[in-house]
Scaffold this motif. Structure first.
Motif, PDB file in Angstrom:
ATOM      1  N   ALA A 169       0.838  -1.200   0.000  1.00 16.57           N
ATOM      2  CA  ALA A 169       0.000   0.000   0.000  1.00 16.57           C
ATOM      3  C   ALA A 169       0.873   1.250   0.000  1.00 16.57           C
ATOM      4  O   ALA A 169       0.609   2.219  -0.722  1.00 16.57           O
ATOM      5  CB  ALA A 169      -0.925  -0.001   1.213  1.00 16.57           C
ATOM      6  N   GLY A 170       1.939   1.240   0.815  1.00 18.58           N
ATOM      7  CA  GLY A 170       2.851   2.377   0.839  1.00 18.58           C
ATOM      8  C   GLY A 170       3.576   2.542  -0.479  1.00 18.58           C
ATOM      9  O   GLY A 170       3.770   3.664  -0.965  1.00 18.58           O
ATOM     10  N   GLN A 171       3.989   1.409  -1.075  1.00 20.41           N
ATOM     11  CA  GLN A 171       4.664   1.479  -2.369  1.00 20.41           C
ATOM     12  C   GLN A 171       3.745   2.050  -3.438  1.00 20.41           C
ATOM     13  O   GLN A 171       4.151   2.915  -4.231  1.00 20.41           O
ATOM     14  CB  GLN A 171       5.135   0.098  -2.805  1.00 20.41           C
ATOM     15  CG  GLN A 171       5.716   0.097  -4.225  1.00 20.41           C
ATOM     16  CD  GLN A 171       6.132  -1.272  -4.696  1.00 20.41           C
ATOM     17  OE1 GLN A 171       7.135  -1.784  -4.219  1.00 20.41           O
ATOM     18  NE2 GLN A 171       5.382  -1.865  -5.609  1.00 20.41           N
ATOM     19  N   ASP A 172       2.502   1.577  -3.480  1.00 19.04           N
ATOM     20  CA  ASP A 172       1.561   2.060  -4.490  1.00 19.04           C
ATOM     21  C   ASP A 172       1.306   3.560  -4.328  1.00 19.04           C
ATOM     22  O   ASP A 172       1.213   4.298  -5.318  1.00 19.04           O
ATOM     23  CB  ASP A 172       0.235   1.297  -4.394  1.00 19.04           C
ATOM     24  CG  ASP A 172       0.370  -0.163  -4.800  1.00 19.04           C
ATOM     25  OD1 ASP A 172       1.401  -0.524  -5.401  1.00 19.04           O
ATOM     26  OD2 ASP A 172      -0.548  -0.952  -4.491  1.00 19.04           O
ATOM     27  N   ILE A 182      12.521  13.335  -1.596  1.00 18.71           N
ATOM     28  CA  ILE A 182      11.363  13.150  -0.720  1.00 18.71           C
ATOM     29  C   ILE A 182      10.951  11.686  -0.704  1.00 18.71           C
ATOM     30  O   ILE A 182      10.649  11.113   0.342  1.00 18.71           O
ATOM     31  CB  ILE A 182      10.193  14.044  -1.186  1.00 18.71           C
ATOM     32  CG1 ILE A 182      10.593  15.523  -1.127  1.00 18.71           C
ATOM     33  CG2 ILE A 182       8.950  13.782  -0.337  1.00 18.71           C
ATOM     34  CD1 ILE A 182       9.555  16.466  -1.702  1.00 18.71           C
ATOM     35  N   ALA A 183      10.943  11.053  -1.879  1.00 18.57           N
ATOM     36  CA  ALA A 183      10.618   9.623  -1.960  1.00 18.57           C
ATOM     37  C   ALA A 183      11.623   8.801  -1.163  1.00 18.57           C
ATOM     38  O   ALA A 183      11.243   7.844  -0.462  1.00 18.57           O
ATOM     39  CB  ALA A 183      10.589   9.167  -3.413  1.00 18.57           C
ATOM     40  N   TRP A 202       7.773  12.042 -11.937  1.00  8.54           N
ATOM     41  CA  TRP A 202       9.245  12.044 -11.810  1.00  8.54           C
ATOM     42  C   TRP A 202       9.811  10.626 -11.912  1.00  8.54           C
ATOM     43  O   TRP A 202      10.817  10.305 -11.276  1.00  8.54           O
ATOM     44  CB  TRP A 202       9.638  12.706 -10.484  1.00  8.54           C
ATOM     45  CG  TRP A 202       9.085  14.095 -10.383  1.00  8.54           C
ATOM     46  CD1 TRP A 202       9.550  15.227 -10.992  1.00  8.54           C
ATOM     47  CD2 TRP A 202       7.911  14.471  -9.651  1.00  8.54           C
ATOM     48  NE1 TRP A 202       8.741  16.287 -10.684  1.00  8.54           N
ATOM     49  CE2 TRP A 202       7.735  15.865  -9.869  1.00  8.54           C
ATOM     50  CE3 TRP A 202       6.999  13.786  -8.851  1.00  8.54           C
ATOM     51  CZ2 TRP A 202       6.674  16.576  -9.297  1.00  8.54           C
ATOM     52  CZ3 TRP A 202       5.947  14.490  -8.289  1.00  8.54           C
ATOM     53  CH2 TRP A 202       5.788  15.868  -8.507  1.00  8.54           C
ATOM     54  N   GLY A 203       9.170   9.780 -12.683  1.00 10.45           N
ATOM     55  CA  GLY A 203       9.707   8.440 -12.929  1.00 10.45           C
ATOM     56  C   GLY A 203       9.131   7.339 -12.082  1.00 10.45           C
ATOM     57  O   GLY A 203       9.532   6.178 -12.214  1.00 10.45           O
ATOM     58  N   GLY A 204       8.163   7.642 -11.199  1.00 14.85           N
ATOM     59  CA  GLY A 204       7.533   6.618 -10.389  1.00 14.85           C
ATOM     60  C   GLY A 204       8.438   6.095  -9.283  1.00 14.85           C
ATOM     61  O   GLY A 204       9.544   6.594  -9.052  1.00 14.85           O
ATOM     62  N   PHE A 205       7.934   5.089  -8.587  1.00 13.43           N
ATOM     63  CA  PHE A 205       8.682   4.481  -7.487  1.00 13.43           C
ATOM     64  C   PHE A 205       8.471   2.971  -7.529  1.00 13.43           C
ATOM     65  O   PHE A 205       7.341   2.498  -7.679  1.00 13.43           O
ATOM     66  CB  PHE A 205       8.201   5.012  -6.128  1.00 13.43           C
ATOM     67  CG  PHE A 205       8.889   4.367  -4.953  1.00 13.43           C
ATOM     68  CD1 PHE A 205      10.062   4.904  -4.446  1.00 13.43           C
ATOM     69  CD2 PHE A 205       8.381   3.208  -4.371  1.00 13.43           C
ATOM     70  CE1 PHE A 205      10.714   4.302  -3.384  1.00 13.43           C
ATOM     71  CE2 PHE A 205       9.016   2.593  -3.304  1.00 13.43           C
ATOM     72  CZ  PHE A 205      10.190   3.150  -2.815  1.00 13.43           C
TER      73      PHE A 205
END
Length: 389
Positions: free
Chosen positions: A107-110, A349-350, A119-122
């Motif tokens: 959930a946190g990753q999504d 920030i990520a 900015w390219g996602g995570f």
């Protein structure tokens, strides 16, 4: 070369090296050094307070990312020993594979991926590589842990073509459609064995999964029946543990046997031939189908259970709001992270949010929002409750 190590195994004496050259150790192999660096890093310690399925405060006996990683390492070493692979390398990969995971699990990753889309996602797999390559700050001469190529290769299980092009040598195999070492392949499948089986245990412990519902699954039903036949009258937690123990044993045995068969069929005699071959570490078709059935069951009955989903929706909101607040006012961040935002923008920030534990994220959100998430009325603590051990 170690006489117990197969020709197709990774050899620490022939490693493709580290990003920053270092003198060799007189007492440890290169892969042993990698394993030790991972165990001693801050990101590894933080896994103790990061969600696997159930948020950390929901019970002392549920798995966390740390206990999951240890279970993966144990299974991976057992398999690699039988296949005569390098046990230290497979252990290093297993212990490091979740270092980049966010608080609150998927959930946190999504949530962080959605925030970072412009900015390219995570992706936590790439973030694990960022942790060991850049974010850990333990050594005077370089950022990161400066791990061997083979360990970094194993951590990076999957990668888009765009990201692969930016990763240079490490990304080449994704563009050329080649495989990683057998140690990396084994660690990946050990991860699957561990989470499928311990999520059954945690699901039953939570009361969100029913024992009779699992009987319809070929893998579980077969081993529960065998456990009861061998031990008449067995029930409760002992029956669950005996069933899961037997399931893991069959999965591990099947993986070893099928992998040996594929290695022999491919005639692989070196790590380069392993990389050029199709995937060699695998389950038989029968066990693969039964494992997939189990995975589908857990997805619908546990991961998407309304009580788990309710907690994860609130967790997702915490991550999204933290990102928005830090982006609007980087002054809310600690000084060193504020400086990184000035240098590299939103990715910093990520990095900061991904490094948080569950409870730190909750505490930071409470500080900035004024919402006391420890109050049951706020809702975050309203998930599953752990049954008595």
């Amino acid at each position: 070369m170690n006489a117990s190590r197969a020709d197709y195994a990774a050899d620490p004496a022939r490693s493709r090296g580290r990003r920053h050259p270092e003198p060799s150790s007189p007492t440890r192999s290169e892969f042993q050094r990698d394993r030790d660096r991972i165990v001693h890093c801050a990101a590894f310690r933080r896994l103790e307070y990061k969600t696997q399925v159930f948020v950390n405060h929901e019970g002392d006996l549920f798995r966390t990312r740390l206990t999951h990683s240890i279970e993966v390492a144990q299974i991976a070493r057992s398999v690699s020993r039988c296949l005569r692979l390098d046990e230290d390398l497979v252990e290093a990969i297993a212990l490091a594979h979740d270092l980049g995971h966010t608080p609150f699990g998927h959930a946190g990753q999504d949530a962080l991926d959605a925030c970072m889309k412009p900015w390219g996602g995570f992706e936590h797999n790439l973030q694990s590589l960022r942790v060991v390559d850049e974010l850990e700050q333990r050594y005077a001469a370089f950022d990161g842990l400066n791990l061997c190529f083979e360990t970094r290769e194993g951590i990076l299980k999957h990668c888009s073509a765009a990201n692969a092009r930016r990763l240079g040598e490490l990304g080449e195999r994704f563009l050329a459609r080649r495989q990683p070492s057998l140690e990396a392949q084994v660690a990946n499948l050990a991860d699957e064995i561990a989470y499928n089986n311990h999520d059954i245990d945690d699901g039953l412990r939570s009361g969100l999964v029913r024992l009779d519902a699992l009987d319809s699954l070929a893998l579980f039903g077969r081993h529960r029946a065998a456990a009861q036949a061998a031990h008449p009258g067995l029930d409760g937690r002992r029956l669950v543990h005996e069933t899961i123990r037997r399931m893991i044993d069959e999965l591990v045995t099947d993986l070893i046997g099928e992998t040996r068969r594929r290695i022999a069929d491919a005639g692989a005699r070196s790590i380069d031939e392993v990389r050029a071959a199709p995937p060699l570490a695998a389950f038989t078709d029968r066990i693969r189908a039964q494992s997939a059935e189990l995975k589908r069951f857990l997805f619908t009955q546990l991961y998407r259970h309304e009580r788990v989903s309710a907690v994860m929706e609130r967790a997702r909101a915490i991550v999204e709001e933290l990102f928005a607040w830090y982006r609007a006012d980087p002054g809310l961040l600690p000084v060193e992270h504020r400086e990184r935002v000035e240098a590299i923008g939103e990715r910093a920030i990520a990095d900061y949010i991904a490094g948080m534990t569950d409870r730190f994220a909750v505490r930071e959100h409470s500080r900035l929002s004024g919402v006391d998430w420890s109050d049951p009325g706020a809702g975050l603590l309203g998930g599953a409750s752990e049954a008595a051990p």
